[in-house]
Write a protein that holds these residues in place. Structure first.
Motif, short mmCIF file in Angstrom:
data_model
loop_
_atom_site.label_atom_id
_atom_site.label_comp_id
_atom_site.label_asym_id
_atom_site.label_seq_id
_atom_site.Cartn_x
_atom_site.Cartn_y
_atom_site.Cartn_z
N GLN A 1 0.77 -1.23 -0.01
CA GLN A 1 -0.01 0.10 0.11
C GLN A 1 0.90 1.30 0.07
O GLN A 1 0.30 2.33 -0.23
N LEU A 2 2.08 1.10 0.32
CA LEU A 2 2.91 2.29 0.25
C LEU A 2 3.27 2.77 -1.31
O LEU A 2 3.27 3.84 -1.50
N ASP A 3 3.37 1.57 -1.86
CA ASP A 3 3.68 1.90 -3.43
C ASP A 3 2.34 2.19 -4.14
O ASP A 3 2.39 3.15 -5.12
N GLU A 4 1.20 1.66 -3.88
CA GLU A 4 -0.09 2.15 -4.37
C GLU A 4 -0.60 3.40 -4.07
O GLU A 4 -1.14 3.91 -4.88
N PHE A 5 -0.41 3.85 -2.84
CA PHE A 5 -1.03 4.99 -2.32
C PHE A 5 -0.14 5.91 -1.91
O PHE A 5 -0.05 7.15 -2.21
N ALA A 6 0.60 5.60 -0.92
CA ALA A 6 1.51 6.80 -0.25
C ALA A 6 2.38 7.45 -0.88
O ALA A 6 2.70 8.56 -0.86
N VAL A 7 3.01 6.69 -1.83
CA VAL A 7 4.20 7.32 -2.64
C VAL A 7 3.39 8.32 -3.68
O VAL A 7 4.08 9.36 -3.91
N PRO A 8 2.36 7.74 -4.29
CA PRO A 8 1.76 9.03 -5.15
C PRO A 8 1.21 10.02 -4.51
O PRO A 8 1.15 11.06 -4.77
#
Length: 373
Positions: A31-38
């Motif tokens: 979920q870090l890559d899917e949401f937090a980074v964006p």
């Protein structure tokens, strides 16, 4: 994100990940890559604050394995994320199709709640940035109000004593200072700040205090200045603030599209009238106006005759920032997936857009009060 108030104190601002359903370590990292980074990229922020939600099995696994904790810390660092606060209210399964009253179990009369919270403290000690002054964990306000008796109250009080000793042990072994904040919520044993003062009298206020959810505060029809005075007089620190806005209306029929099966949406009117869920309030004809425990995006403008309680949020922030009363601010809109279709994101990118917009709104509100990035 980090800001500084007018006295130069660091304010930590992030968003709570209980909006995401991941309940294993791989899912949390995903979920870090899917949401937090964006989200971080949309905000052009060098570091993004996260209020991590870790389901009980994930927390237990991490607490038992330092290598896994250090792996999670590395994954956060690689993506430009930092964690100073954890949400320890939902125990597990928070994005299931139906949650309702299950979110209040296990409560503070059960040993599982104490074990979970101390697991979170052990995890947070290794996730905290090296220069962070302290960590915080939010938790439920003891229990749902029914059943509750003197036996249960005594059991909870003993658990809170053990919690304070456990947090002291974490500090002794790790050097990291972590506090736990109890979050007043409509329908619970602790619904208002006055009830917080009564039920938490005698706790270790160096380590235990209040998580002030500003949607819950609004639904209790408490004036922020009065509520914060009550807490100060009781010696209860505001450990953490959850930036949230509830729905408000004088025409309850307009709320029908918000009645949904997953979460409990308590309704309150200023005269003390109450219903435990929105559907119940609509069926029973609770006298208006209502404030409803339905977290709506901070920047969202509900269609008239609906409005949000963002005005209460602004009043509370003015008091909190002006007095330097808290340094942990967490945007907590967990309801994106159950909003009416016109407001509900249909893609991961759309949800990232919405979370980024909320964080930008919160950052700008803090800056209007003199904070600077």
């Amino acid at each position: 994100m980090r800001l500084r108030d007018t006295a130069g104190r660091v304010l930590h601002l992030g968003y709570c990940t209980n909006v995401h359903p991941a309940e294993d370590l791989g899912g949390v990292i995903g979920q870090l890559d899917e949401f937090a980074v964006p989200v971080r990229e949309r905000l052009d922020a060098p570091v993004l604050g996260l209020g991590l939600w870790l389901a009980a099995p994930v927390a237990a696994g991490l607490a038992a394995d330092r290598a896994s904790r250090l792996r999670l810390r590395r994954e956060l660092d690689l993506r430009g994320m930092e964690v100073v606060t954890l949400n320890g209210f939902p125990y597990r399964s928070f994005q299931d199709p139906v949650v309702k009253h299950a979110v209040y179990h296990p409560d503070w009369t059960a040993p599982e709640r104490l074990a979970y919270t101390l697991d979170l403290a052990r995890v947070l000690a290794d996730l905290l940035p090296d220069d962070a002054a302290r960590g915080s964990i939010s938790t439920l306000p003891l229990a749902w109000r029914e059943p509750w008796d003197t036996v249960m109250a005594g059991r909870a009080a003993r658990s809170l004593d053990r919690l304070a000793r456990g947090l002291a042990n974490v500090e002794e072994t790790t050097g990291r200072f972590i506090r736990v904040g109890f979050e007043p919520e409509p329908g619970c044993v602790v619904e208002t700040t006055a009830q917080a003062a009564a039920h938490l009298a005698g706790v270790d206020t160096d380590r235990l205090g209040i998580c002030l959810d500003l949607a819950h505060l609004a639904c209790a029809w408490e004036r922020p200045a009065d509520a914060l005075r009550t807490l100060r007089e009781a010696g209860l620190p505001v450990v953490k603030v959850q930036l949230a806005a509830a729905l408000e209306t004088a025409e309850p029929a307009a709320l029908r599209e918000y009645a949904e099966p997953r979460f409990l949406h308590q309704a309150r009117n200023p005269g003390g009238g109450a219903a435990d869920d929105l559907g119940e309030a609509l069926a029973d004809g609770l006298p208006a106006p209502w404030r409803v425990h339905y977290h709506v995006p901070l920047h969202m403008r509900p269609e008239p005759p609906l409005t949000s309680t963002v005005g209460v949020l602004r009043e509370a922030l003015a008091e909190l920032v002006g007095r330097g009363a808290c340094d942990h601010y967490d945007v907590e809109t967990y309801t994106w997936g159950v909003l009416p279709p016109a407001h509900r994101p249909s893609t991961s990118a759309g949800l990232a857009d919405g979370i980024a917009a909320e964080l930008a709104f919160a950052r700008d509100e803090l800056c209007l009060l003199g904070a600077r990035t």
